[in-house]
Design a protein around this motif. Structure first.
Motif, PDB file in Angstrom:
ATOM      1  N   VAL A  51       0.813  -1.214   0.000  1.00 28.18           N
ATOM      2  CA  VAL A  51       0.000   0.000   0.000  1.00 28.18           C
ATOM      3  C   VAL A  51       0.848   1.267   0.000  1.00 28.18           C
ATOM      4  N   VAL A  52       0.210   2.361  -0.437  1.00 30.83           N
ATOM      5  CA  VAL A  52       0.784   3.703  -0.340  1.00 30.83           C
ATOM      6  C   VAL A  52      -0.326   4.632   0.129  1.00 30.83           C
ATOM      7  N   THR A  53      -0.015   5.496   1.091  1.00 34.62           N
ATOM      8  CA  THR A  53      -1.014   6.397   1.646  1.00 34.62           C
ATOM      9  C   THR A  53      -0.729   7.831   1.220  1.00 34.62           C
ATOM     10  N   ALA A  54      -1.704   8.701   1.504  1.00 33.59           N
ATOM     11  CA  ALA A  54      -1.495  10.120   1.253  1.00 33.59           C
ATOM     12  C   ALA A  54      -0.340  10.653   2.085  1.00 33.59           C
ATOM     13  N   GLY A  55      -0.088  10.015   3.236  1.00 37.32           N
ATOM     14  CA  GLY A  55       1.047  10.422   4.070  1.00 37.32           C
ATOM     15  C   GLY A  55       2.380  10.170   3.397  1.00 37.32           C
ATOM     16  N   ASP A  56       2.516   9.022   2.710  1.00 37.81           N
ATOM     17  CA  ASP A  56       3.746   8.730   1.960  1.00 37.81           C
ATOM     18  C   ASP A  56       4.010   9.818   0.935  1.00 37.81           C
ATOM     19  N   ARG A  57       2.990  10.158   0.174  1.00 35.33           N
ATOM     20  CA  ARG A  57       3.153  11.114  -0.919  1.00 35.33           C
ATOM     21  C   ARG A  57       3.455  12.518  -0.390  1.00 35.33           C
ATOM     22  N   ALA A  58       2.748  12.919   0.656  1.00 35.28           N
ATOM     23  CA  ALA A  58       2.973  14.246   1.216  1.00 35.28           C
ATOM     24  C   ALA A  58       4.372  14.356   1.807  1.00 35.28           C
ATOM     25  N   ALA A  59       4.828  13.305   2.478  1.00 40.85           N
ATOM     26  CA  ALA A  59       6.163  13.333   3.083  1.00 40.85           C
ATOM     27  C   ALA A  59       7.250  13.404   2.024  1.00 40.85           C
ATOM     28  N   GLU A  60       7.088  12.638   0.928  1.00 47.79           N
ATOM     29  CA  GLU A  60       8.123  12.697  -0.113  1.00 47.79           C
ATOM     30  C   GLU A  60       8.147  14.069  -0.786  1.00 47.79           C
ATOM     31  N   ARG A  61       6.984  14.664  -1.001  1.00 47.76           N
ATOM     32  CA  ARG A  61       6.969  16.010  -1.580  1.00 47.76           C
ATOM     33  C   ARG A  61       7.691  17.009  -0.675  1.00 47.76           C
ATOM     34  N   LEU A  62       7.460  16.913   0.630  1.00 47.56           N
ATOM     35  CA  LEU A  62       8.132  17.809   1.560  1.00 47.56           C
ATOM     36  C   LEU A  62       9.644  17.587   1.536  1.00 47.56           C
ATOM     37  N   ILE A  63      10.065  16.330   1.552  1.00 46.96           N
ATOM     38  CA  ILE A  63      11.505  16.031   1.552  1.00 46.96           C
ATOM     39  C   ILE A  63      12.166  16.582   0.297  1.00 46.96           C
ATOM     40  N   ARG A  64      11.541  16.385  -0.846  1.00 43.87           N
ATOM     41  CA  ARG A  64      12.107  16.895  -2.097  1.00 43.87           C
ATOM     42  C   ARG A  64      12.187  18.430  -2.071  1.00 43.87           C
ATOM     43  N   GLN A  65      11.164  19.054  -1.561  1.00 45.49           N
ATOM     44  CA  GLN A  65      11.163  20.511  -1.488  1.00 45.49           C
ATOM     45  C   GLN A  65      12.291  21.015  -0.583  1.00 45.49           C
ATOM     46  N   ARG A  66      12.453  20.409   0.579  1.00 50.42           N
ATOM     47  CA  ARG A  66      13.476  20.853   1.525  1.00 50.42           C
ATOM     48  C   ARG A  66      14.876  20.561   1.020  1.00 50.42           C
ATOM     49  N   LEU A  67      15.087  19.411   0.371  1.00 46.96           N
ATOM     50  CA  LEU A  67      16.407  19.125  -0.188  1.00 46.96           C
ATOM     51  C   LEU A  67      16.748  20.092  -1.322  1.00 46.96           C
ATOM     52  N   ALA A  68      15.754  20.463  -2.112  1.00 46.81           N
ATOM     53  CA  ALA A  68      15.997  21.439  -3.182  1.00 46.81           C
ATOM     54  C   ALA A  68      16.415  22.782  -2.610  1.00 46.81           C
ATOM     55  N   GLU A  69      15.916  23.115  -1.426  1.00 45.83           N
ATOM     56  CA  GLU A  69      16.290  24.374  -0.782  1.00 45.83           C
ATOM     57  C   GLU A  69      17.663  24.289  -0.117  1.00 45.83           C
ATOM     58  N   LEU A  70      17.928  23.169   0.557  1.00 44.66           N
ATOM     59  CA  LEU A  70      19.150  23.025   1.328  1.00 44.66           C
ATOM     60  C   LEU A  70      20.329  22.518   0.512  1.00 44.66           C
ATOM     61  N   ARG A  71      20.064  21.704  -0.512  1.00 49.02           N
ATOM     62  CA  ARG A  71      21.112  21.103  -1.349  1.00 49.02           C
ATOM     63  C   ARG A  71      20.702  21.223  -2.816  1.00 49.02           C
ATOM     64  N   PRO A  72      20.595  22.435  -3.329  1.00 50.11           N
ATOM     65  CA  PRO A  72      20.066  22.635  -4.685  1.00 50.11           C
ATOM     66  C   PRO A  72      20.882  21.917  -5.749  1.00 50.11           C
TER      67      PRO A  72
END
Length: 275
Positions: A51-72
């Motif tokens: 299974v995959v939940t909305a929590g999985d998807r939301a967490a990965e989007r946040l991680i990608r966003q933060r890594l793009a900011e911190l490690r562009p």
């Protein structure tokens, strides 16, 4: 403990570990906060039990966003959105937004967010954060492994028959049946077996000495990228898919040095090479 590293690489690893801890911690807070609503939006992947939940998807989007900011500019390989293009040329982040999604779905508190930095095919830093307990497992190559502020070391186990061994199972029914036969051959040769449902946390449990060894077939890089480094830096002997050059196939294994070879021998006798 992870081999020899130059002072420059150790410093870089410490910086990357700090980023992994920060980003995984933010995602863990999100996962915890949205769980009640997230588990009402569930899809499946490889099978009806995967299974995959909305929590999985939301967490990965946040991680990608933060890594793009911190490690562009650095590529990211994630369980839900793939990616990782260009990783062969330098550093790549490997992300599992929720390792143990079935546990998350049921409210069983053994799941985690895993974030690792890998360079030239090796994990150099990583963090595994538990949303429920708040524990933070982390490591940097050449700089050791930690649970919060406590340094980690694997167990001193030297007898397989007195060892506690963790494992996991695939989602495909046919492969699960083969794995069950291996467990049948192993049960009489160890103290006991544990199956928790999170590879990342099982690897961290090896690092802490909570279990003496862990093995599983069929894992993906995001399942073990951070947890395997934590185990290795705590002194575990490690085998990863595609790196051992033997007949063990896609096995991931981390074990206290005193039992590693005996465990491998018993697994072969139990038919693990046919899994």
């Amino acid at each position: 403990m992870g081999g020899v590293a130059t002072a420059e690489h150790v410093k870089d690893g410490e910086d990357l570990r700090a980023v992994a801890v920060r980003v995984a911690g933010e995602a863990a807070e999100l996962v915890r906060r949205v769980r009640e609503s997230a588990v009402t939006e569930v899809d499946t992947k490889s099978s009806e039990t995967d299974v995959v939940t909305a929590g999985d998807r939301a967490a990965e989007r946040l991680i990608r966003q933060r890594l793009a900011e911190l490690r562009p500019g650095e590529p990211v390989l994630g369980e839900e959105e793939g990616g990782g293009a260009g990783a062969e040329d330098g550093l790549c982040w490997v992300v599992d937004p929720i390792d143990g999604t079935v546990n998350y779905l049921y409210g069983y508190p053994w799941y985690a967010v895993s974030v690792a930095a890998r360079r030239e095919g090796r994990s150099v830093a990583g963090a595994v954060v538990e949303p429920v307990s708040g524990r933070v497992w982390s490591a940097a190559r050449g700089h050791g492994a930690w649970c919060d502020d406590t340094p980690l070391r694997v167990s001193p186990a030297s007898r397989l028959d007195l060892s506690l061994v963790a494992t996991g199972f695939a989602y495909a029914a046919e492969r699960r049946s083969r794995q069950a036969r291996v467990i049948d051959g192993l049960l009489g040769r160890v103290r006991d077996i544990r199956r928790s449902g999170s590879a990342a946390l099982d690897l961290c449990a090896v690092a802490a000495g909570w279990v003496d060894a862990y093995f599983e077939h069929g894992l993906k890089p995001w399942d073990w990228a951070a947890g395997a480094l934590v185990a290795e830096e705590a002194g575990a002997l490690l085998r990863l898919p595609g790196t051992s050059g033997d007949d063990l196939g896609d096995i991931t294994l981390a074990a206290a040095p005193g039992i590693a070879e005996d465990l491998l021998a018993v697994l072969r006798e139990a038919g693990v090479t046919a899994v």
